[in-house]
Design a protein around this motif. Structure first.
Motif, short mmCIF file in Angstrom:
data_model
loop_
_atom_site.label_atom_id
_atom_site.label_comp_id
_atom_site.label_asym_id
_atom_site.label_seq_id
_atom_site.Cartn_x
_atom_site.Cartn_y
_atom_site.Cartn_z
N GLY A 49 0.92 3.78 -0.72
CA GLY A 49 1.93 3.70 0.32
C GLY A 49 1.42 3.87 1.73
N GLU A 50 0.11 3.93 1.92
CA GLU A 50 -0.44 4.11 3.26
C GLU A 50 -0.72 2.76 3.90
N LEU A 51 -0.95 2.78 5.21
CA LEU A 51 -1.15 1.55 5.98
C LEU A 51 -2.54 1.52 6.59
N PRO A 52 -3.23 0.37 6.46
CA PRO A 52 -4.49 0.24 7.20
C PRO A 52 -4.25 0.35 8.69
N TYR A 53 -5.23 0.94 9.39
CA TYR A 53 -5.24 1.08 10.85
C TYR A 53 -4.31 2.19 11.34
N ARG A 54 -3.42 2.68 10.46
CA ARG A 54 -2.64 3.86 10.81
C ARG A 54 -3.16 5.08 10.06
N ASP A 55 -3.30 4.95 8.76
CA ASP A 55 -3.73 6.08 7.93
C ASP A 55 -5.24 6.08 7.70
N PHE A 56 -5.88 4.96 7.89
CA PHE A 56 -7.34 4.91 7.80
C PHE A 56 -7.82 3.71 8.61
N HIS A 57 -9.04 3.83 9.12
CA HIS A 57 -9.64 2.75 9.90
C HIS A 57 -10.38 1.78 8.98
N GLN A 58 -10.44 0.52 9.39
CA GLN A 58 -11.13 -0.49 8.61
C GLN A 58 -11.39 -1.69 9.50
N LEU A 59 -12.59 -2.25 9.37
CA LEU A 59 -12.98 -3.38 10.20
C LEU A 59 -12.38 -4.69 9.72
N TYR A 60 -12.19 -4.82 8.40
CA TYR A 60 -11.68 -6.07 7.84
C TYR A 60 -10.19 -6.24 8.13
N ALA A 61 -9.76 -7.50 8.11
CA ALA A 61 -8.33 -7.81 8.24
C ALA A 61 -7.59 -7.27 7.01
N PRO A 62 -6.25 -7.16 7.07
CA PRO A 62 -5.53 -6.33 6.09
C PRO A 62 -5.23 -6.94 4.73
N SER A 63 -5.33 -8.25 4.56
CA SER A 63 -4.78 -8.85 3.33
C SER A 63 -5.49 -8.39 2.07
N THR A 64 -6.79 -8.15 2.14
CA THR A 64 -7.50 -7.66 0.95
C THR A 64 -6.89 -6.37 0.44
N PHE A 65 -6.53 -5.50 1.35
CA PHE A 65 -6.01 -4.19 0.96
C PHE A 65 -4.59 -4.30 0.40
N PHE A 66 -3.79 -5.16 1.00
CA PHE A 66 -2.43 -5.32 0.49
C PHE A 66 -2.42 -6.05 -0.85
N LEU A 67 -3.26 -7.07 -1.01
CA LEU A 67 -3.32 -7.78 -2.28
C LEU A 67 -3.83 -6.86 -3.39
N GLY A 68 -4.94 -6.17 -3.14
CA GLY A 68 -5.46 -5.25 -4.15
C GLY A 68 -4.52 -4.12 -4.43
N GLY A 69 -3.87 -3.59 -3.38
CA GLY A 69 -2.91 -2.50 -3.59
C GLY A 69 -1.74 -2.94 -4.45
N ALA A 70 -1.25 -4.16 -4.22
CA ALA A 70 -0.14 -4.67 -5.03
C ALA A 70 -0.56 -4.81 -6.50
N LEU A 71 -1.79 -5.26 -6.73
CA LEU A 71 -2.26 -5.39 -8.12
C LEU A 71 -2.43 -4.02 -8.77
N PHE A 72 -2.84 -3.03 -8.03
CA PHE A 72 -2.90 -1.67 -8.58
C PHE A 72 -1.50 -1.20 -9.00
N ARG A 73 -0.53 -1.49 -8.17
CA ARG A 73 0.84 -1.07 -8.51
C ARG A 73 1.36 -1.80 -9.74
N LEU A 74 0.95 -3.06 -9.90
CA LEU A 74 1.44 -3.87 -11.02
C LEU A 74 0.72 -3.57 -12.33
N PHE A 75 -0.60 -3.42 -12.26
CA PHE A 75 -1.40 -3.35 -13.49
C PHE A 75 -2.10 -2.01 -13.70
#
Length: 679
Positions: A49-75
């Motif tokens: 439930g956390e957000l990139p760039y608010r709860d943690f810093h990251q150089l990459y754009a956000p889609s990798t984290f949202f896609l992977g996070g959604a798959l973690f929630r699903l599987f």
């Protein structure tokens, strides 16, 4: 009834399944606790439930984290979920390479480059088994290029869909999507898709001005992007193919400007592609701005962290093997060119001599590499070929188009347009090698160049003119060159995978949250012991801090870092990506405050150079560890440290005096027996 579309779909599905089967062989063996850990850590935090760039810093754009996070929630929260995601994306890339090659060449050449892509992406290295954003971005960019080439009867729809693919790619990795978009925008300058209506004078002026704007903007962006901290030879190597193509397009634009209908038709396509490209980017911007985080995402993704980051790895200095490969490739090309000229004895002699020189260079490479273990062939033989192959592929395409003077679009066959589009795209892909042009990042660029390799292989076997009676050397050269090239590209990867699977494939790592992972017991076995130890009931409530720059431990032990907002900065300092002086005071203050407040268990690695760099970069952290932490459990080089309140004597020895005398005090205390457990 025409069943060709059904056969095509079935054949594509079969290629995807074959790629999946092969790529799976070594995908679940390597684990990389540093780079892979930083990406997996961000994905896991998003799934919580956390957000990139608010709860943690990251150089990459956000889609990798949202896609992977959604798959973690699903599987479920397991590393295997991300590995299967990587498996599917890599198999898709291999199929897209084949489909792109089919736009330029026959089935046999396309299957060859498909096989090369499968074998190269199937090596069991962390660089190609980690869910790096570049994999997702490359798949989307290749799909966008194929849409441009495939939907020729629906040009506006093709442009919009391609722009959307490039925009989505930019939300995974910014530069990949942006430069792919520019490549197709440049290719529109040579397309001839006239509009149905003639525009007014003002709109026509805008349409024609937009063409020059695309040329100038593309050239300026390449120069601006490659300029900072880039050695001149690396800058020239990466930029020259794209800048040469832009100069060629500008010269043709000046000599033969398009008519009103063509200029207006190209402008409409450019507008459609640009609007679709911006759609996902603006979407993210609106979402983050609505949350009051607009400055945060701009800082991490575009302005702040990229300016601080200095992971520059330029193209390595040539060695003897590299030079021999260039002689081998150049002589092979010369042999083919001589053979195409004529059947005259002089041409045949030139082809023969060039082929002999090429084969002698390959023989010298083999002699230098012999004897070498299979896994060492990468660095003794094939790495130099891999590093140079994208440049040879792109430059051969450029010279081919220049030699043919790029036939007029009205009379050009479809492969000519496909060749221009794919060459522009591959030339822009070379720019992705900044800031890292090492062998690992070559793997990320090669899929974008391999369709052109299929075109070159076809041209080797099928010259511009067909002669019934050709000399033996002319007929033999293409097969010899293709065989050597195929063996050098594929054989080391095959041998490496076989040896890796035999050595490590049967050993289970047995880590929580990493089910099915396998690896050498001497490495992953110790990591697994640390993870199991920290997940035991009596330590489940303890916070954990990873000193050694291995954030994958946070994911495996199911505990977030007590200094989560600082983790990317600490990881960057430990890996020499950001200078230690950048933000040192801010990080040190926050780091010490949180460690003193939470008093976490600390994972340290005596053999890891990153832990030493962390202590050197933050001396106050080093003093805190010496004063307040003792070894609780040792697992080979790995240690678990626990907070310890020092006695008065220990406090005087370890905490008193000036910072410059800390080491001497520590050594004295250890020699007297009061510092045991801290070494």
């Amino acid at each position: 009834m025409d069943n060709r579309p059904a056969r095509s779909v079935l054949g594509t599905a079969l290629l995807f399944a074959l790629a999946m089967a092969y790529l799976r062989l070594g995908l679940f063996i390597p684990m990389e606790f540093s780079d892979e850990g930083m990406i997996v850590y961000g994905i896991w935090r998003v799934s919580e439930g956390e957000l990139p760039y608010r709860d943690f810093h990251q150089l990459y754009a956000p889609s990798t984290f949202f896609l992977g996070g959604a798959l973690f929630r699903l599987f479920g929260t397991d590393l295997m979920v991300l590995r299967y995601l990587v498996l599917a994306v890599k198999a898709a890339i291999c199929v897209l390479v084949y489909l792109g090659a089919r736009r330029l060449s026959g089935r046999s050449e396309s299957l060859f480059v498909y096989a090369v892509s499968v074998v190269l992406l199937g090596v069991s290295w962390p660089i190609v088994t980690t869910p790096y954003p570049n994999f997702f971005a490359t798949a989307l960019c290749l799909a966008g290029v194929l849409l441009v080439l495939g939907l020729e009867r629906h040009v506006l729809l093709a442009s919009a869909l391609a722009g959307l693919c490039f925009g989505l790619a930019a939300t995974f990795k910014q530069t990949t999507g942006a430069f792919a978009f520019l490549a197709i925008a440049l290719s529109l300058l040579r397309d001839e898709h006239p509009a149905s209506k003639r525009p007014g004078a003002a709109l026509l002026t805008v349409a024609r001005a937009s063409r020059w704007f695309v040329l100038l903007f593309a050239a300026s962006l390449i120069v601006f992007y490659l300029s900072p901290r880039n050695p001149w030879w690396n800058f020239a190597l990466l930029s020259s193919p794209a800048l040469a193509l832009i100069g060629w397009l500008a010269a043709r634009e000046y000599r033969a400007p398009p008519g009103p209908a063509h200029a207006w038709g190209g402008f409409k396509r450019l507008v459609a592609m640009t609007a679709a490209f911006l759609l996902p980017l603006v979407g993210y911007g609106v979402v983050y701005a609505s949350l009051g985080l607009g400055n945060e995402i701009l800082h991490d993704v575009f302005l702040g962290l990229p300016a601080l980051t200095n992971w520059m790895v330029p193209f390595s200095q040539p060695d003897l093997t590299f030079f021999l490969w260039q002689v081998a490739i150049g002589s092979a090309v010369a042999s083919v060119l001589y053979g195409r000229r004529s059947d005259a004895p002089r041409a045949v002699a030139g082809a023969s001599i060039s082929l002999v020189v090429s084969m002698l260079a390959v023989a010298a490479i083999l002699v230098e590499a012999w004897p070498a273990r299979p896994r060492h062939l990468w660095f003794w033989m094939s790495s130099d070929l891999l590093r140079s192959s994208p440049f040879w592929i792109v430059w051969l395409s450029i010279f081919g188009m220049l030699r043919e003077r790029a036939k007029e679009p009205g009379s050009a066959a479809a492969p000519q347009r496909a060749l221009l589009v794919l060459t522009l795209y591959a030339a822009m892909a070379l720019v992705w090698l900044y800031p890292a042009a090492d062998i690992w990042h070559i793997f990320g660029v090669l899929p974008s160049c391999l369709p052109l390799l299929a075109h070159h292989l076809r041209s080797l076997r099928q010259g511009p003119e067909v002669r019934v009676h050709r000399p033996f050397v002319v007929r033999f050269a293409p097969w010899a060159i293709s065989g050597v090239l195929g063996a050098a590209l594929v054989l080391p990867a095959l041998l490496d995978l076989v040896q890796t699977v035999r050595a490590e494939g049967a050993v289970a790592a047995s880590m929580p949250r990493a089910s099915g992972m396998r690896g050498a017991p001497g490495f992953h076995g110790l990591d697994a012991e640390v993870v199991r130890y920290l997940r035991e009931a009596e330590r489940r409530e303890d916070a954990v801090f990873v000193l050694s720059g291995k954030p994958l431990f946070y994911f495996l032990v199911d505990r977030a870092s007590p200094v989560q907002e600082l983790e990317y900065m600490l990881y960057s300092v430990a890996n020499d990506v950001i200078e230690a002086g950048e933000g040192r005071a801010f990080v040190a203050d926050r780091l010490l405050d949180e460690l003193q407040r939470t008093r976490p268990l600390i994972i340290d690695d005596r053999w890891d150079d990153r832990a030493r760099k962390m202590r050197q970069a933050y001396p106050r952290l080093d003093r805190l560890l010496r004063r307040h932490y003792r070894v609780e459990k040792t697992f080979g080089p790995l240690r678990v440290l626990r907070w310890h309140a020092p006695s008065e004597e220990e406090g005087a020895l370890l905490g008193g005096g000036t910072p410059g005398t800390d080491q001497a005090a520590f050594e004295e205390a250890k020699s007297r027996g009061t510092g045991r457990g801290t070494g």
